[in-house]
Design a protein around this motif. Structure first.
Motif, PDB file in Angstrom:
ATOM      1  N   ARG A   1      -7.579 -15.260  -2.798  1.00 12.30           N
ATOM      2  CA  ARG A   1      -8.581 -16.312  -2.631  1.00 12.30           C
ATOM      3  C   ARG A   1      -9.374 -16.131  -1.337  1.00 12.30           C
ATOM      4  O   ARG A   1     -10.539 -16.503  -1.254  1.00 12.30           O
ATOM      5  CB  ARG A   1      -7.913 -17.689  -2.657  1.00 12.30           C
ATOM      6  N   GLN A   2      -8.735 -15.534  -0.340  1.00  7.76           N
ATOM      7  CA  GLN A   2      -9.406 -15.273   0.935  1.00  7.76           C
ATOM      8  C   GLN A   2     -10.289 -14.027   0.887  1.00  7.76           C
ATOM      9  O   GLN A   2     -10.891 -13.651   1.900  1.00  7.76           O
ATOM     10  CB  GLN A   2      -8.372 -15.122   2.037  1.00  7.76           C
ATOM     11  N   GLY A   3     -10.357 -13.373  -0.262  1.00 10.74           N
ATOM     12  CA  GLY A   3     -11.193 -12.185  -0.404  1.00 10.74           C
ATOM     13  C   GLY A   3     -10.494 -10.890  -0.068  1.00 10.74           C
ATOM     14  O   GLY A   3     -11.143  -9.841   0.011  1.00 10.74           O
ATOM     15  N   LYS A   4      -9.177 -10.936   0.142  1.00  8.55           N
ATOM     16  CA  LYS A   4      -8.414  -9.724   0.425  1.00  8.55           C
ATOM     17  C   LYS A   4      -7.840  -9.163  -0.871  1.00  8.55           C
ATOM     18  O   LYS A   4      -7.472  -9.920  -1.769  1.00  8.55           O
ATOM     19  CB  LYS A   4      -7.264 -10.024   1.394  1.00  8.55           C
ATOM     20  N   SER A   5      -7.757  -7.865  -0.962  1.00 15.57           N
ATOM     21  CA  SER A   5      -7.053  -7.240  -2.071  1.00 15.57           C
ATOM     22  C   SER A   5      -5.571  -7.122  -1.720  1.00 15.57           C
ATOM     23  O   SER A   5      -5.178  -7.307  -0.567  1.00 15.57           O
ATOM     24  CB  SER A   5      -7.662  -5.875  -2.377  1.00 15.57           C
ATOM     25  N   VAL A   6      -4.765  -6.828  -2.708  1.00 18.95           N
ATOM     26  CA  VAL A   6      -3.328  -6.680  -2.514  1.00 18.95           C
ATOM     27  C   VAL A   6      -2.916  -5.311  -3.016  1.00 18.95           C
ATOM     28  O   VAL A   6      -3.285  -4.898  -4.130  1.00 18.95           O
ATOM     29  CB  VAL A   6      -2.538  -7.783  -3.246  1.00 18.95           C
ATOM     30  N   VAL A   7      -2.148  -4.584  -2.195  1.00 17.17           N
ATOM     31  CA  VAL A   7      -1.651  -3.253  -2.546  1.00 17.17           C
ATOM     32  C   VAL A   7      -0.142  -3.354  -2.765  1.00 17.17           C
ATOM     33  O   VAL A   7       0.577  -3.936  -1.945  1.00 17.17           O
ATOM     34  CB  VAL A   7      -1.963  -2.238  -1.433  1.00 17.17           C
ATOM     35  N   ALA A   8       0.347  -2.789  -3.866  1.00 15.63           N
ATOM     36  CA  ALA A   8       1.768  -2.887  -4.190  1.00 15.63           C
ATOM     37  C   ALA A   8       2.227  -1.615  -4.885  1.00 15.63           C
ATOM     38  O   ALA A   8       1.432  -0.875  -5.479  1.00 15.63           O
ATOM     39  CB  ALA A   8       2.034  -4.095  -5.083  1.00 15.63           C
ATOM     40  N   LEU A   9       3.533  -1.354  -4.794  1.00 13.73           N
ATOM     41  CA  LEU A   9       4.162  -0.240  -5.492  1.00 13.73           C
ATOM     42  C   LEU A   9       5.024  -0.801  -6.616  1.00 13.73           C
ATOM     43  O   LEU A   9       5.714  -1.810  -6.437  1.00 13.73           O
ATOM     44  CB  LEU A   9       5.020   0.591  -4.538  1.00 13.73           C
ATOM     45  N   ILE A  10       5.007  -0.139  -7.772  1.00 12.44           N
ATOM     46  CA  ILE A  10       5.699  -0.694  -8.931  1.00 12.44           C
ATOM     47  C   ILE A  10       6.868   0.166  -9.404  1.00 12.44           C
ATOM     48  O   ILE A  10       7.716  -0.303 -10.156  1.00 12.44           O
ATOM     49  CB  ILE A  10       4.697  -0.906 -10.097  1.00 12.44           C
TER      50      ILE A  10
ATOM     51  N   GLY B   1     -14.886  -1.621   4.075  1.00 14.54           N
ATOM     52  CA  GLY B   1     -15.087  -3.024   4.378  1.00 14.54           C
ATOM     53  C   GLY B   1     -14.157  -3.962   3.637  1.00 14.54           C
ATOM     54  O   GLY B   1     -14.460  -5.160   3.512  1.00 14.54           O
ATOM     55  N   MET B   2     -13.019  -3.448   3.142  1.00 15.81           N
ATOM     56  CA  MET B   2     -12.093  -4.261   2.362  1.00 15.81           C
ATOM     57  C   MET B   2     -10.774  -4.429   3.112  1.00 15.81           C
ATOM     58  O   MET B   2     -10.145  -3.447   3.501  1.00 15.81           O
ATOM     59  CB  MET B   2     -11.796  -3.600   1.008  1.00 15.81           C
ATOM     60  N   ALA B   3     -10.359  -5.667   3.311  1.00 16.65           N
ATOM     61  CA  ALA B   3      -9.034  -5.944   3.846  1.00 16.65           C
ATOM     62  C   ALA B   3      -8.025  -5.907   2.703  1.00 16.65           C
ATOM     63  O   ALA B   3      -8.344  -6.259   1.564  1.00 16.65           O
ATOM     64  CB  ALA B   3      -9.005  -7.310   4.520  1.00 16.65           C
ATOM     65  N   ALA B   4      -6.802  -5.476   3.008  1.00 18.23           N
ATOM     66  CA  ALA B   4      -5.787  -5.352   1.967  1.00 18.23           C
ATOM     67  C   ALA B   4      -4.430  -5.752   2.526  1.00 18.23           C
ATOM     68  O   ALA B   4      -3.996  -5.231   3.558  1.00 18.23           O
ATOM     69  CB  ALA B   4      -5.735  -3.922   1.427  1.00 18.23           C
ATOM     70  N   ALA B   5      -3.758  -6.670   1.848  1.00 23.37           N
ATOM     71  CA  ALA B   5      -2.400  -7.074   2.201  1.00 23.37           C
ATOM     72  C   ALA B   5      -1.423  -6.244   1.383  1.00 23.37           C
ATOM     73  O   ALA B   5      -1.590  -6.089   0.171  1.00 23.37           O
ATOM     74  CB  ALA B   5      -2.197  -8.556   1.926  1.00 23.37           C
ATOM     75  N   PHE B   6      -0.412  -5.722   2.042  1.00 26.70           N
ATOM     76  CA  PHE B   6       0.574  -4.860   1.382  1.00 26.70           C
ATOM     77  C   PHE B   6       1.787  -5.695   0.993  1.00 26.70           C
ATOM     78  O   PHE B   6       2.309  -6.470   1.798  1.00 26.70           O
ATOM     79  CB  PHE B   6       0.980  -3.738   2.328  1.00 26.70           C
TER      80      PHE B   6
END
Length: 299
Positions: A192-201, A137-142
């Protein structure tokens, strides 16, 4: 070089990309996964598959770590490439039921009470992590570099494959991709919109980029520090995750670590470096970016 020779070289590269990015990985659409994985393991024994990149990866790895069996190491590297590319087609054509059968969660799982920054590495087969987030149930922006035609030096198959992968990342993440370069406002808005963010480091820092020292391969290395600085300054919860592959069965294991300590930048960076080092120790050929490793030691 004569025009005909240049055309031949370009067509040969396009055919190679067609085999390695589309035809062989795309077999996953048509076969049950256990059969497909056996076929991938068979293909991974052939040195011509991903040949140049595999040779570069092996040479780079040998300059950093001991490689006891180069032939086996290269086969494992090619297998990871095949599965990772095949995951695009699996994600397009398989349901969450497939994921529940072949992906197993280890560790405490995703934080469930607040949006977070999920950091991973170019290691293993990570695409299914976004599907797993969505299933919870989690949206995620890449967070991604922007792709354009110039990036691929007239390699049309590779360009359109990468565009398709980005579109699939947006579909399974249920959020638009955030492109680097002035990305901080969009990243904060997504949170702020309740989405998580996925990133590569795990990319070498470019010239002029902010970076921090990390312990890596028993040496001092450098990673870009923008994400870490933002997480600390804004109080964003951070987790690290990996998706590993069982080279015998084809099962995937999603391991989530965190929330990580984030009171200061160096502490968080060292925690991320520890997660990365643990993954490399577990399966060295699973790191896609071996060929870039020397860039971590330049500052």
């Amino acid at each position: 070089m004569a025009r005909g020779a240049r055309l031949f070289i370009r067509l040969r590269q396009e055919f190679k990309d067609l085999l390695e990015l589309v035809l062989f990985p795309g077999i996953a659409i048509f076969l049950p996964w256990p059969w497909c994985f056996r076929f991938y393991r068979y293909l991974s024994q052939y040195s011509w598959l991903y040949g140049e990149r595999t040779a570069q990866a092996l040479a780079a790895a040998q300059s950093i770590i001991p490689v006891e069996d180069p032939v086996r190491w290269c086969a494992a590297y090619r297998l990871i490439q095949l599965v990772d590319h095949g995951d695009l087609y699996l994600s397009l054509f398989r349901s969450d039921r497939w994921m529940r059968k072949y992906l197993e969660l280890t560790g405490p799982g995703w934080p469930g009470n607040t949006p977070f920054l999920a950091i991973t590495f170019h290691w293993g087969t990570g695409l299914w992590s976004l599907r797993h987030l969505r299933s919870q149930g989690m949206a995620a922006a890449f967070l991604s570099v922007r792709l354009d035609r110039n990036t691929f030096a007239r390699r049309l198959v590779a360009y359109y494959y990468s565009r398709l992968r980005i579109r699939e990342v947006e579909r399974v993440g249920s959020a638009p991709v955030i492109y680097k370069g002035g990305s901080v406002p969009r990243l904060l808005e997504a949170l702020r919109q309740g989405k998580s963010v996925v990133a590569l480091i795990d990319v070498p820092p470019g010239e002029g980029n902010n970076c921090l020292p990390i312990p890596l391969f028993q040496r001092q290395a450098w990673w870009p520090s923008g994400l870490v600085r933002l997480a600390v300054s804004e109080g964003i919860p951070v987790v690290a995750f990996t998706v590993s592959l069982d080279h015998e069965t084809g099962r995937r294991y999603l391991k989530v670590a965190g929330p990580l300590p984030a009171r200061d930048q160096r502490q968080l960076m060292e925690a991320l470096a520890g997660c990365f080092s643990e993954a490399i120790a577990r399966d060295p050929p699973a790191w896609h970016f071996w060929w870039l490793v020397q860039g971590f030691f330049k500052q």
